[in-house]
Design a protein around this motif. Sequence first.
Motif, short mmCIF file in Angstrom:
data_model
loop_
_atom_site.label_atom_id
_atom_site.label_comp_id
_atom_site.label_asym_id
_atom_site.label_seq_id
_atom_site.Cartn_x
_atom_site.Cartn_y
_atom_site.Cartn_z
N LYS A 80 112.28 -43.77 -30.84
CA LYS A 80 111.12 -42.89 -30.81
C LYS A 80 111.60 -41.49 -31.21
N LYS A 81 110.90 -40.88 -32.14
CA LYS A 81 111.30 -39.57 -32.63
C LYS A 81 111.34 -38.55 -31.50
N GLU B 78 111.39 -34.44 -30.88
CA GLU B 78 111.20 -33.15 -31.55
C GLU B 78 112.26 -32.17 -31.06
N TRP C 259 112.72 -33.09 -36.32
CA TRP C 259 112.90 -34.22 -35.41
C TRP C 259 114.16 -34.99 -35.73
N CYS D 270 116.02 -38.92 -34.40
CA CYS D 270 115.61 -40.17 -33.78
C CYS D 270 116.82 -40.91 -33.23
N ARG E 276 107.72 -44.75 -40.78
CA ARG E 276 108.11 -45.64 -39.70
C ARG E 276 109.43 -46.37 -39.96
N THR F 85 109.23 -45.04 -34.18
CA THR F 85 107.85 -44.63 -33.87
C THR F 85 107.82 -43.14 -33.54
N SER F 86 106.65 -42.59 -33.55
CA SER F 86 106.52 -41.15 -33.29
C SER F 86 106.38 -40.91 -31.79
#
Lengths: 339, 339, 457, 457
Positions: A55-56, A58, A63, A65, C415, C456-457
Motif C-alpha cells: 500500500k502506497k 505518502e 510516495w 511503497c 497499480r 494499492t493506494s
Amino acid sequence: MSFATNKRLMEEGDTVLLYVGYDNLVQMQLARGSVHQTRYGALKHDQLIGAPYGKKVECSKGWICPLQPTPELWTLVLPHRTQILYTTDISMIVFQLHLKPGSVVVEAGTGSGSLSHALIRSVMPNGRLHTFEFHEERCAAARKEFEQHGLGDYVTAKHRDVCAAGFELDKEADALFLDLPAPWECITSASHALRQGGRICTFSPCMEQVQRTCEALKDHGFTDLTVLECLSRPFTVQNIKLSYVDFGDQTEITTDKKNTVDKAAPPCKKEREDCEETEVKMEDQQTRSDQGSESWEEQTVSSGGQASKCAVKAREFKTGAPPLVMQGHTGFLTFASLY
Amino acid sequence: MSFATNKRLMEEGDTVLLYVGYDNLVQMQLARGSVHQTRYGALKHDQLIGAPYGKKVECSKGWICPLQPTPELWTLVLPHRTQILYTTDISMIVFQLHLKPGSVVVEAGTGSGSLSHALIRSVMPNGRLHTFEFHEERCAAARKEFEQHGLGDYVTAKHRDVCAAGFELDKEADALFLDLPAPWECITSASHALRQGGRICTFSPCMEQVQRTCEALKDHGFTDLTVLECLSRPFTVQNIKLSYVDFGDQTEITTDKKNTVDKAAPPCKKEREDCEETEVKMEDQQTRSDQGSESWEEQTVSSGGQASKCAVKAREFKTGAPPLVMQGHTGFLTFASLY
Amino acid sequence: MEDHNAISSGDHVVFKTDDKTKVFQVIANRTIFIEKSKLRGADLMGQKYGTQFELQHGKLVVVVPHNSSATASNTLAASGKDNRSLVASGDNQKLTQDDILKMKEEGISGQDIVGKLVEQSETFKTKTEFSQQKYIKKKKKKHMVVFRLLRPNSGLLLDTFNHSPGKICNLRADSLSQLLSYSNVMSGSRVAVVESCQGLVLGSVMEKMAGDGRVLHLYPGNDMNRHMVNSFNFLESQSKILLEFPLNKLASLENGTFLDADQPETDHTDPTTQQKQHNSSQPTQAAVAGGDDDSGGNNKDMEGDDGAEDKDKEEAGAMKDGSARKGNKRHADQSKNGRADQDAKRQERQERVKEAATILMEKSLDSLIIATRHDPVSLLQRLLPCVGPSRPVVVFCQHKEPLVECYSVVKESGRGVQMKLAESWYRHYQVLPSRTHALMSMSGTGGYLLSFTHITS
Amino acid sequence: MEDHNAISSGDHVVFKTDDKTKVFQVIANRTIFIEKSKLRGADLMGQKYGTQFELQHGKLVVVVPHNSSATASNTLAASGKDNRSLVASGDNQKLTQDDILKMKEEGISGQDIVGKLVEQSETFKTKTEFSQQKYIKKKKKKHMVVFRLLRPNSGLLLDTFNHSPGKICNLRADSLSQLLSYSNVMSGSRVAVVESCQGLVLGSVMEKMAGDGRVLHLYPGNDMNRHMVNSFNFLESQSKILLEFPLNKLASLENGTFLDADQPETDHTDPTTQQKQHNSSQPTQAAVAGGDDDSGGNNKDMEGDDGAEDKDKEEAGAMKDGSARKGNKRHADQSKNGRADQDAKRQERQERVKEAATILMEKSLDSLIIATRHDPVSLLQRLLPCVGPSRPVVVFCQHKEPLVECYSVVKESGRGVQMKLAESWYRHYQVLPSRTHALMSMSGTGGYLLSFTHITS
C-alpha cells in the motif's frame, strides 16, 4: 519471517523492500524507532509496522511503497558479496533441477545467496537446502540473512571447500547446483551426494569450464547432458511517432492508414522519475538537442512551390522497444541426470 | 552475363531464376527451343528470350515470374556441392572485410560458390577474386558457373590445397577468407598473401576451431581480433484475433479498446500457395483441427444464466510473428587485421 | 513410500529418448504403442523409474549402463582426414533393406545392426571423423530405440510439447520457469490461474505447492481443457487444492448475485459438460455453452481432448486412450460411476466453485497467472482487483502486442510496480571434444512475459 | 597513388583504440583533441596509415609491434588460486594519485606506469590470474592511450556511432551489411536512397560503386544531413555519382510540372539552405522550409551539423570544426567561395537535381533503399513505381511495426516477391585461453529489415 509466508501486515524485524521509483528499490529491516531517509522525505519505521505491504505511503515529497520481499525482488537489492545469479538463470536452474516441496538440494557456493532464496522457496516447507561456501565471512553473512528472512529452518549453510572436502552427503540429494570456478573437481563428490535419478546443474561463464565439466560428468555416468544459455531481452513500452514525408502534394497527405491511437491508455503523465513508459517522438531527436527544437508533429512546409500551411501527420503507434544494450552472456547452464 | 550487370531483357544463355511461389525459386539457363515444366504449366524458353526480367508470365494454370539473379537469390537456388554460407553471414563477411571495387580478395575453399558470387560483386569491375578449392570436381563446377554467369573476368578459380601449398600470393591481397576445417594451418600463408593493412576472416562452426585460429592469428601478428556470430530471425506477418473472455456481463463486453483493423491492407487472398502472409485466428487452433471447428469470432454464449445471443469480439492486430524454429547457429566469424 | 521407485498401475509415465518425450498412463491390461512396437502395460509395472531400456524386436530389454556406445565408438578407428577424395555422396551400403529386416526378425539388437551397417559401408572409412559420428548417430536413431521411463514432472511434461508448442501457446521452458518464479508460487500460496496450456501451467503451479494452499483455475465458460494435470501423478492430498471458477460467472460474482444465489446454473456451465461437447462432432451444439446436457454429470473434467502425443497418432493412440479413459488419481480410489457417485462429485465440484468464489471475493490472491490464447488485457483488467497488495502478477502471451497493451493499462492505473516486459532467448549447445557449438536449430520464440507487483493506494 | 599509404592534408582519418572509434579531418594548422591531449594536424601528416601510436605526455610515439603487453604479462608470475582469502575488496595501492601524476609529468610511458602500479599493489599477487588480467586491463585503459590511425571505410565509420546508435536509427553492422547485400548495390547500379543516418548509408552505397553508376539521394524537404559522406575521402570521380532530389517535389515530378518548369523554386528548397537554417538558433524560422534566405547559396551541403564525435565535445571539438569547416574533396581543388564559384555550384546542383529527376521518371532504378526515421510506408508506396522490375528494395527501420505495414502493403499490391522481414541477433565473443565466452554486454537491437524483389504484371 518476511520470506517464508505471504504476510498482509508488516512487523518489526521484517525485511521490507521500499519501492522508491523505477529501478530504485531498497531493502531495510524494520526496527521500532528507526527512521529511513528517502528522496521523498523521511520515513519512520513505526509508520510501517502494522501497516499493510503493497500500500502506497505518502511522504512529504512523494510516495513510496513497501513491498514484501520475494526471491526475485531480493535479487535486485541484495548486498553483493560476489557476482550473483539473476532471475532468468535462477528460474531455469530451479525448473530444470525439478525441485518441489520436499526436495533436498545442494548448492556450492552460496555466494551472495541470490539463488539460495529461490531454492529454499522451492523446497519449503518439508525439503532442505544444503549450501556450501568456502569463504568464511560470506558464509556467515548468508547464514545470518537466512535467519533474518525466516528461512533458517529450511537451510544448512556451511563453510567448506567442497572441491577438497566433498559434500558429506550420501545419496540423499535430489538435486545439486555448482557455481564454482572448477566444477569438474566436484563431480565425484556430487555423484556420491545424489540419489538415483538426481539432477545436477553447473553454471560457468567460460566454454572451457563447460567442456571440462561435461567430460567429468560423462566419466561419472551422468546422462541426459544438456548445455544451454538463456538471455532475457526486456522491452520498454513507448509511443512512437514517425512523421510522414511531404511529397509536395496539393491535398493533405494520404497514406494507407491513419493509425488510431489508443484512447483508453494515453501516455502516462511524467509526474515522477520512475515513469517506465516513455513517450518518444523520434528517438534520435533526443541526442540531437543541439540542433534547435524542431516540431515534427506540426510543421509548416512549402508545398509545390507555394508556401501553404498544412499539418504534417505522423504514423503513431505503441511499441515494446528492445534495449540498445542488454545482457549478452551470463554463463552456460549444464544439466545432467544420474541414474 | 546475367550477374555482372543489371539487364532489362532476358537473352539466350542467361541464368534466370523462376519465381514459382513462396519458397519456390528455381534456376534455369535460357536455350532456344527448350521447355521448362512448372506446376503452373509448360514454359517455352523462347517465350522468355527478349522479354523483360521481373514481369509476370502467364502459364496455363497460373503465373510465374522470371528474375535476374543476384548473389542473394543465387544462394537460395544454387546446387549444393558442400554446406553453403547464407546471406546473413555473407553480408557480414563482405562488410567486415572492407571490400570495394578494386579490392583483391582470396577465398578458400570455393565450396558451392555461394560466397564467391557476393565477393565478386563487391570487387568488380577492377578487382579480383582468387578462389581455391581442394576438391577438383567442385573447383571445375564453380569455374564453369562463374563463366556462365558472366563473371569469368573477375575471378581465378584454382584447384589447390592451400593448407599444404599456400596461396602463392605475395602481399597482394586486400582481404582473405577461410572456410576450412583447420584454418589455423593456413595462417602463415595467409599472412604472406595479405598486404599491409589487409583483413582476414575465418568461418568455423566449432568453438575449438575458433580458439586455435585465434591463437595462430595472434602468433602471426594479426590484431583487432573480433569473433562474432550473427543470426537472422525472420518474421511472418499475421493477422491475429484473440477472443475476449465472456465475463457474463449483461451488456456487450466492454474492453479498453477496440483495435481497428487495417482497412487499407486487408489480409491477402489465399489464391495461391505462395501466400506468405497468413491469417491466424488462434495459432494452436491449427494443430487442433481434430476438435471440431469452433468459430471464435461469432459465438453464441450463455450470459448470466440466460442464453442470449451476443457477438463475442476479439482483439485484432497485425503482427510480425517470430518463427517457431530458426537457424540457431551457422558458425563463428573471426576477423582480424594485419598491419 | 514403499517401493516408491517402481512403476505401478495407474501411473502416468514419461517415455524419454534422446529427442522425444512422451507421457502415457500404465494400466495392466492396456497396450501401449512405442515407436511402432506394442508393449503390454503389465510389462512395465514394477520396473524401476529411471531404468534405460532398448526395444529389441518388440521386447523390452534393460540396457546395461556404460555400454551403450562402446561398439560404435570402437569402429571409429580409421577415418579420412577430410573429404576431398569423396566423389559420389551417399552411403554405398552393401547391406540391403531386406538384410536389415531379416536381422531384425532374427532379434539382432539395434546396436549390433548399426555395427554391421558401419562394417558394410564402403565409404565409412573415407569419411571424416565428424561424418562418421553423424552417420552412426543417424543409423542408431533409425535402428535402435533406447529410452528411459521417468516419473513425470513439470519439466518433462513440458518436453512432451517440444514438437507441438502451438498447443501450449508456445510456452517454452524458459518462459514457464520464469512464470513460476515471478509469480512467487510456493507452498501455502493462493494462486489464480487462467491458462490455455492444456493444464500444464496449472499442474506446474500445483507441483510447487505440495498440497498446501489453493489453486483457482479460472476458466472461460467454453474452454476448460486441463487434462495435463492428470499426468503429474498428484496424490489426493495434492490434487485437492485445485478449485475452479467459470469466468462467465465473474460479473454475477462481482455484483453479489453469485454467492447469494443457490447456484443452480453452476451445473449448466459445468466444465465437464463443455469438455464433452467440445469433443463431440457437433460443432454448433458445442458452441452453445451451458446447454442442458444432463449427461455431463459424470466426471470427465480431467479427460484430455488432445494429448501431447496425438501427432504420432498411429503409434500413440492406445496410450492416449489409456490416459484419457482412466480418471485421475484423485478419483482412483472411487469405484464405478454410479448415480450416487455422480451426485457426490457434483456436490464436490459445487463446493470447489463456491470456495473459489469466496477466495476471489476476498481480493487477496497471492498471485495471478494468465497464460492464455484469449485476450489477456481484459482478463488482467478484470482480475487484477482480486490480487492482494504487494503480490505478483504474471501474464504470458505468445504475442507481444497484447502485453504492450497490458503494460500500458497497468501503468496508467498506477497499480503496478517493478513492471517488466521481456522475451527470452534460449539456445542449446553441443559440447563434444573439438566439436563444441550451439545447435544448428533453435526455437525462435518462447512467447513474451509481463510481470509486476500489484500495489494499492 | 604516389605515397598512397601516408596521411595527407584534408584526409579524414579514423582514430581507433580497443574500444573507441572516431573520425576527424587532418589539416596542417588545426589542433586535434585526442583523449585529453592536443595534437597538431601537421604531426599526423605523412604518418603511415595503420601505424600504432601511443600518446605519451601529449606526444605521439610509434609503438613497436609485439612489445605492447610484454611488461605487464611478465608480472603475472605469482597469482592466488582463488579469492577465498581476499577479505577487503579494493586495490590497496601504495602509489598515490600524486605519484602517478608526477610520473606522467616526467614523461614516463603509460606502459611503465601500469608496471609500477602492479608492483606497488599489495593485493595484486593474491588475486586470481583472471583478476590480475582484469586489473591490468583496467589500469592500461586509464593510463595508456594506444591507437591506430586508419583510412576510413564504411565499417570503421559505422563504428564511430557505436556509443550513439540513436543517431543512425540504431543501424548496426549486421543490418547495414545486409542492407548493402539485399539491395544488390554494385558498380554501375542506379540506386535511390532515403536515409536519416547522417549520410552513412549514402556513403556506404557510393563506396560499393567506385564512381560508376548513380546514387540518388532522395531527401525530405527539411532534412538533408549527409555529412558522413565527407568522411569516406571519396575522390572527385567517386563523388560525382551522387545526385539529389527533394522529395517535396515528387508530386510535381509525377504530374509532369517539375521537369517542364525552369525550376526556379529548386533553389528555395536547396538543402544547403535548409541545413543552414537547421543549424541556426531560430527554431521558428527553421521550421519554415524553403524560405527566402538568399545567403543559402554557398555550398554547405556537406557540412556536418552533428558529428559522430559530439558526445565527447570537450575533447573532440576541434576535430569536429576541422571536418565541418573544410569542404569535401569534391571541392577541395576549388579555391575561395567567390560569387562566380557560388553560381557554378548552384548550376551544378541544379543539374544534379535534374538528372536525378530524369532517372526517377524512367522508373527503372536498380535498387531502392529506405533507412529513415520518417514513416517508411508512405515512402515505399510512393517510390516503388520508380524501381525497375526484378530489382531489389530494402527498407530498414528501427521499429518493427512500420515494416509489418510495408510488408502488407507490398503483398497486397502483388508487386513484391521473395519478401523477407527479419531482425538479426549479433553477438561478440572473447576468445582467450580458458576464458572463452560471449561478451557480457551486447546490443539488444540493430533495427529491422524488409527486403523484396519488385515485379510487375
